[in-house]
Design a protein around this motif. Structure first.
Motif, PDB file in Angstrom:
ATOM      1  N   GLY A 182       0.790  -1.223   0.000  1.00  0.00           N
ATOM      2  CA  GLY A 182       0.000   0.000   0.000  1.00  0.00           C
ATOM      3  C   GLY A 182       0.817   1.266   0.000  1.00  0.00           C
ATOM      4  O   GLY A 182       0.264   2.371   0.096  1.00  0.00           O
ATOM      5  N   ARG A 183       2.153   1.152  -0.121  1.00  0.00           N
ATOM      6  CA  ARG A 183       2.990   2.350  -0.172  1.00  0.00           C
ATOM      7  C   ARG A 183       2.910   3.051  -1.522  1.00  0.00           C
ATOM      8  O   ARG A 183       3.303   4.207  -1.652  1.00  0.00           O
ATOM      9  CB  ARG A 183       4.447   1.991   0.125  1.00  0.00           C
ATOM     10  CG  ARG A 183       4.698   1.583   1.577  1.00  0.00           C
ATOM     11  CD  ARG A 183       6.164   1.321   1.861  1.00  0.00           C
ATOM     12  NE  ARG A 183       6.635   0.112   1.200  1.00  0.00           N
ATOM     13  CZ  ARG A 183       7.441   0.088   0.160  1.00  0.00           C
ATOM     14  NH1 ARG A 183       7.872   1.227  -0.362  1.00  0.00           N
ATOM     15  NH2 ARG A 183       7.837  -1.052  -0.371  1.00  0.00           N
ATOM     16  N   ALA A 184       2.424   2.353  -2.547  1.00  0.00           N
ATOM     17  CA  ALA A 184       2.265   2.937  -3.878  1.00  0.00           C
ATOM     18  C   ALA A 184       0.923   2.494  -4.445  1.00  0.00           C
ATOM     19  O   ALA A 184       0.405   1.422  -4.107  1.00  0.00           O
ATOM     20  CB  ALA A 184       3.398   2.507  -4.801  1.00  0.00           C
ATOM     21  N   ASP A 185       0.349   3.348  -5.291  1.00  0.00           N
ATOM     22  CA  ASP A 185      -0.937   3.043  -5.914  1.00  0.00           C
ATOM     23  C   ASP A 185      -0.775   2.374  -7.272  1.00  0.00           C
ATOM     24  O   ASP A 185      -1.658   1.637  -7.716  1.00  0.00           O
ATOM     25  CB  ASP A 185      -1.747   4.340  -6.089  1.00  0.00           C
ATOM     26  CG  ASP A 185      -1.979   5.050  -4.774  1.00  0.00           C
ATOM     27  OD1 ASP A 185      -2.612   4.447  -3.886  1.00  0.00           O
ATOM     28  OD2 ASP A 185      -1.525   6.197  -4.622  1.00  0.00           O
ATOM     29  N   ALA A 186       0.334   2.642  -7.950  1.00  0.00           N
ATOM     30  CA  ALA A 186       0.577   2.085  -9.280  1.00  0.00           C
ATOM     31  C   ALA A 186       2.075   2.060  -9.512  1.00  0.00           C
ATOM     32  O   ALA A 186       2.856   2.674  -8.773  1.00  0.00           O
ATOM     33  CB  ALA A 186      -0.124   2.909 -10.357  1.00  0.00           C
ATOM     34  N   ARG A 243      -2.296 -10.833  -8.840  1.00  0.00           N
ATOM     35  CA  ARG A 243      -2.731  -9.757  -7.939  1.00  0.00           C
ATOM     36  C   ARG A 243      -2.855  -8.402  -8.636  1.00  0.00           C
ATOM     37  O   ARG A 243      -3.387  -7.454  -8.037  1.00  0.00           O
ATOM     38  CB  ARG A 243      -1.747  -9.624  -6.778  1.00  0.00           C
ATOM     39  CG  ARG A 243      -1.678 -10.823  -5.859  1.00  0.00           C
ATOM     40  CD  ARG A 243      -0.575 -10.666  -4.827  1.00  0.00           C
ATOM     41  NE  ARG A 243       0.744 -10.631  -5.454  1.00  0.00           N
ATOM     42  CZ  ARG A 243       1.876 -10.416  -4.788  1.00  0.00           C
ATOM     43  NH1 ARG A 243       1.825 -10.184  -3.483  1.00  0.00           N
ATOM     44  NH2 ARG A 243       3.037 -10.417  -5.421  1.00  0.00           N
ATOM     45  N   PHE A 244      -2.379  -8.302  -9.885  1.00  0.00           N
ATOM     46  CA  PHE A 244      -2.264  -6.987 -10.497  1.00  0.00           C
ATOM     47  C   PHE A 244      -2.997  -6.900 -11.835  1.00  0.00           C
ATOM     48  O   PHE A 244      -3.126  -7.889 -12.560  1.00  0.00           O
ATOM     49  CB  PHE A 244      -0.786  -6.640 -10.719  1.00  0.00           C
ATOM     50  CG  PHE A 244       0.036  -6.735  -9.473  1.00  0.00           C
ATOM     51  CD1 PHE A 244      -0.086  -5.788  -8.472  1.00  0.00           C
ATOM     52  CD2 PHE A 244       0.922  -7.789  -9.278  1.00  0.00           C
ATOM     53  CE1 PHE A 244       0.666  -5.880  -7.316  1.00  0.00           C
ATOM     54  CE2 PHE A 244       1.676  -7.890  -8.132  1.00  0.00           C
ATOM     55  CZ  PHE A 244       1.546  -6.942  -7.139  1.00  0.00           C
ATOM     56  N   THR A 245      -3.462  -5.700 -12.132  1.00  0.00           N
ATOM     57  CA  THR A 245      -3.970  -5.361 -13.455  1.00  0.00           C
ATOM     58  C   THR A 245      -2.813  -4.787 -14.256  1.00  0.00           C
ATOM     59  O   THR A 245      -2.156  -3.836 -13.805  1.00  0.00           O
ATOM     60  CB  THR A 245      -5.104  -4.324 -13.359  1.00  0.00           C
ATOM     61  OG1 THR A 245      -6.187  -4.884 -12.618  1.00  0.00           O
ATOM     62  CG2 THR A 245      -5.595  -3.929 -14.740  1.00  0.00           C
ATOM     63  N   VAL A 246      -2.553  -5.345 -15.420  1.00  0.00           N
ATOM     64  CA  VAL A 246      -1.369  -4.999 -16.202  1.00  0.00           C
ATOM     65  C   VAL A 246      -1.784  -4.333 -17.512  1.00  0.00           C
ATOM     66  O   VAL A 246      -2.601  -4.879 -18.253  1.00  0.00           O
ATOM     67  CB  VAL A 246      -0.520  -6.255 -16.504  1.00  0.00           C
ATOM     68  CG1 VAL A 246       0.694  -5.894 -17.357  1.00  0.00           C
ATOM     69  CG2 VAL A 246      -0.090  -6.917 -15.200  1.00  0.00           C
ATOM     70  N   TRP A 262      -1.375  -1.897 -11.473  1.00  0.00           N
ATOM     71  CA  TRP A 262      -1.870  -1.549 -10.142  1.00  0.00           C
ATOM     72  C   TRP A 262      -2.615  -2.752  -9.562  1.00  0.00           C
ATOM     73  O   TRP A 262      -2.965  -3.684 -10.301  1.00  0.00           O
ATOM     74  CB  TRP A 262      -2.750  -0.314 -10.174  1.00  0.00           C
ATOM     75  CG  TRP A 262      -3.957  -0.372 -11.063  1.00  0.00           C
ATOM     76  CD1 TRP A 262      -5.095  -1.110 -10.885  1.00  0.00           C
ATOM     77  CD2 TRP A 262      -4.161   0.381 -12.271  1.00  0.00           C
ATOM     78  NE1 TRP A 262      -5.989  -0.865 -11.900  1.00  0.00           N
ATOM     79  CE2 TRP A 262      -5.450   0.055 -12.769  1.00  0.00           C
ATOM     80  CE3 TRP A 262      -3.385   1.316 -12.974  1.00  0.00           C
ATOM     81  CZ2 TRP A 262      -5.963   0.606 -13.934  1.00  0.00           C
ATOM     82  CZ3 TRP A 262      -3.903   1.860 -14.138  1.00  0.00           C
ATOM     83  CH2 TRP A 262      -5.168   1.517 -14.612  1.00  0.00           C
ATOM     84  N   PRO A 263      -2.852  -2.774  -8.250  1.00  0.00           N
ATOM     85  CA  PRO A 263      -3.553  -3.908  -7.643  1.00  0.00           C
ATOM     86  C   PRO A 263      -4.951  -4.075  -8.221  1.00  0.00           C
ATOM     87  O   PRO A 263      -5.654  -3.095  -8.475  1.00  0.00           O
ATOM     88  CB  PRO A 263      -3.608  -3.537  -6.152  1.00  0.00           C
ATOM     89  CG  PRO A 263      -2.468  -2.606  -5.957  1.00  0.00           C
ATOM     90  CD  PRO A 263      -2.365  -1.815  -7.233  1.00  0.00           C
ATOM     91  N   LYS A 264      -5.360  -5.312  -8.416  1.00  0.00           N
ATOM     92  CA  LYS A 264      -6.657  -5.569  -9.027  1.00  0.00           C
ATOM     93  C   LYS A 264      -7.818  -5.035  -8.205  1.00  0.00           C
ATOM     94  O   LYS A 264      -8.864  -4.709  -8.754  1.00  0.00           O
ATOM     95  CB  LYS A 264      -6.826  -7.075  -9.263  1.00  0.00           C
ATOM     96  CG  LYS A 264      -6.187  -7.557 -10.553  1.00  0.00           C
ATOM     97  CD  LYS A 264      -6.619  -8.962 -10.898  1.00  0.00           C
ATOM     98  CE  LYS A 264      -6.072  -9.362 -12.275  1.00  0.00           C
ATOM     99  NZ  LYS A 264      -6.439 -10.730 -12.643  1.00  0.00           N
ATOM    100  N   HIS A 265      -7.637  -4.967  -6.906  1.00  0.00           N
ATOM    101  CA  HIS A 265      -8.749  -4.514  -6.066  1.00  0.00           C
ATOM    102  C   HIS A 265      -8.931  -2.999  -6.111  1.00  0.00           C
ATOM    103  O   HIS A 265      -9.905  -2.476  -5.574  1.00  0.00           O
ATOM    104  CB  HIS A 265      -8.531  -4.957  -4.615  1.00  0.00           C
ATOM    105  CG  HIS A 265      -7.271  -4.422  -3.999  1.00  0.00           C
ATOM    106  ND1 HIS A 265      -7.113  -3.103  -3.635  1.00  0.00           N
ATOM    107  CD2 HIS A 265      -6.091  -5.033  -3.709  1.00  0.00           C
ATOM    108  CE1 HIS A 265      -5.908  -2.916  -3.129  1.00  0.00           C
ATOM    109  NE2 HIS A 265      -5.255  -4.071  -3.169  1.00  0.00           N
ATOM    110  N   SER A 266      -7.996  -2.270  -6.720  1.00  0.00           N
ATOM    111  CA  SER A 266      -8.077  -0.814  -6.713  1.00  0.00           C
ATOM    112  C   SER A 266      -9.214  -0.326  -7.603  1.00  0.00           C
ATOM    113  O   SER A 266      -9.396  -0.794  -8.723  1.00  0.00           O
ATOM    114  CB  SER A 266      -6.757  -0.198  -7.198  1.00  0.00           C
ATOM    115  OG  SER A 266      -6.865   1.205  -7.241  1.00  0.00           O
TER     116      SER A 266
END
Length: 310
Positions: A140-144, A156-159, A274-278
Motif C-alpha cells: 500500500g505504499r504505492a498506488d501504481a 494480484r495486479f492489473t497490467v 496496479w492492484p486488481k482490487h483498486s
C-alpha cells in the motif's frame, strides 16, 4: 451504444488480439468477442478483421475508435471531476518507477494531469528492482507502478502494456565486440551478463538474461547488481555485459562503455500496473494520459549504430 463496448474496441485495437485485450480489461476472451460483435450490430458493419499479424480495425472501426476516444475521455473527466468534488483535495497518487524508464514521457504526463485535475498531486517513488516495485504495491505504499514486463505469473495486479523498446548491450572498454555496429544474441555466448537475480521469479530472470539462448546454450551469469549505477560500474570494471532497454542508453552516459543494439532479442515492454482490487478512477486517468504522451523510441538506424560510444 455503451462505453464498455467502445472500451473493448479500443483495447482490441491497442493489443491486436482478443486474448490480450481480455487480459487488459479483466474479462474473458469470449466476453470481449461478444462485445465487439454487439458493437458491430449497433453500427451495422464489420469493425475488425483478422490478419496473420493479428487483429486490425477496418476503416469503420478506425472512425469509431477515434470518435469513441473522445467519449471515453469525456466520461473519465466527468468521473475525475466528481471524485475531486466529493473528496476535496484527495490524497497524492503515489507512483513507483525507475527514472531511466519514464524520464522521456513523465513530464508530459504530469502536465496533462495538472491540466485535467489541478487538485491531484502525483507523488513519485523511485525504485530499482521488480521486487521493490511489487512490494510497494502490495504493502500500500504505492498506488501504481511503471515497470518492465514480465513480472511472473502474479494474479494480484492489473497490467496495461504501454510501449516496446529495443534491447541494448553495454560492453566494457576493450571488449572484442566493441567495434561492431550491432550485436546478435549468439554474439554474447560465454559473455557474463550482469544484473539482479535474487528475489526474481525464474521466468523474469530467464527473460532479462536471455536464458536459455535460441540455440539452447545457457547464459553465463555475472555478478549481481541492483541499480543501474552498480551495473554500469561492474561493466566498466570488466566483469561482463549488461542488457538493458533503449531508454537506459540515453539516460545513463558513461565515458568508458560502448552501447550496441541487440537486434534479434525480444523487446522490453514497459507497463503500468496496479492492484486488481483498486477502484481509484485516477489510475485510469493516469493510464489515458500516459498513452497519449508516449511515442515509440526510435530504433537504431545504421547511422545511429555508428555513434554508440557514450
Amino acid at each position: 451504444m455503451s462505453l464498455r463496448l467502445l472500451q473493448a474496441l479500443d483495447a482490441v485495437a491497442a493489443e491486436g488480439s482478443m486474448t490480450r485485450a481480455a487480459r487488459t480489461l479483466n474479462l474473458t476472451q469470449q466476453a470481449v468477442s461478444g462485445q465487439i460483435r454487439q458493437l458491430e450490430r449497433v453500427v451495422g458493419t464489420p469493425l475488425v478483421e483478422r490478419r496473420p499479424t493479428g487483429i486490425e480495425l477496418t476503416a469503420a472501426g478506425e472512425v469509431l475508435r477515434k470518435q469513441g476516444a473522445a467519449l471515453l475521455s469525456s466520461a473519465q473527466a466527468m468521473v475525475t471531476e466528481a471524485r475531486l468534488a466529493a473528496s476535496g483535495r484527495r490524497d497524492p497518487l503515489r507512483i513507483t518507477f525507475k527514472a531511466q524508464s519514464t524520464a522521456h514521457f513523465m513530464p508530459a504526463v504530469e502536465a496533462a494531469l495538472r491540466a485535467e485535475a489541478p487538485d491531484l498531486e502525483l507523488r513519485p517513488i523511485a525504485s530499482h528492482t521488480l521486487p521493490e516495485e511489487l512490494d510497494a504495491l502490495v504493502s500500500g505504499r504505492a498506488d501504481a507502478a511503471f515497470l518492465w514486463l514480465p513480472i511472473g505469473d502474479d494474479p494480484r495486479f492489473t497490467v496495461h502494456p504501454l510501449i516496446p523498446e529495443d534491447r541494448w548491450v553495454a560492453l566494457p572498454p576493450g571488449h572484442p565486440l566493441e567495434s561492431r555496429t550491432s550485436l546478435r544474441v549468439a554474439d554474447l555466448t560465454g559473455v557474463p551478463v550482469i544484473g539482479p537475480r535474487d528475489g526474481m521469479p525464474a521466468a523474469v530472470v530467464d527473460f532479462w538474461f536471455i536464458d536459455p539462448r535460441p540455440d539452447g546454450t545457457r547464459a553465463v551469469f555475472g555478478p549481481q547488481a541492483s541499480t543501474p549505477e552498480e551495473c554500469l560500474h561492474l561493466v566498466a570494471a570488466g566483469h561482463g555485459c549488461w542488457i538493458a532497454p533503449a531508454s537506459t542508453v540515453t539516460y545513463f552516459a558513461h565515458p568508458r562503455l560502448t552501447w550496441l543494439p541487440l537486434v534479434d532479442a525480444e523487446p522490453n515492454v514497459l507497463a503500468l500496473i496496479w492492484p486488481k482490487h483498486s477502484a481509484d478512477p485516477m489510475l485510469h486517468l493516469l493510464l489515458e494520459q500516459t498513452r497519449r504522451a508516449l511515442t515509440p523510441l526510435p530504433t537504431a538506424t545504421t547511422a545511429e549504430r555508428g555513434m554508440n560510444t557514450v
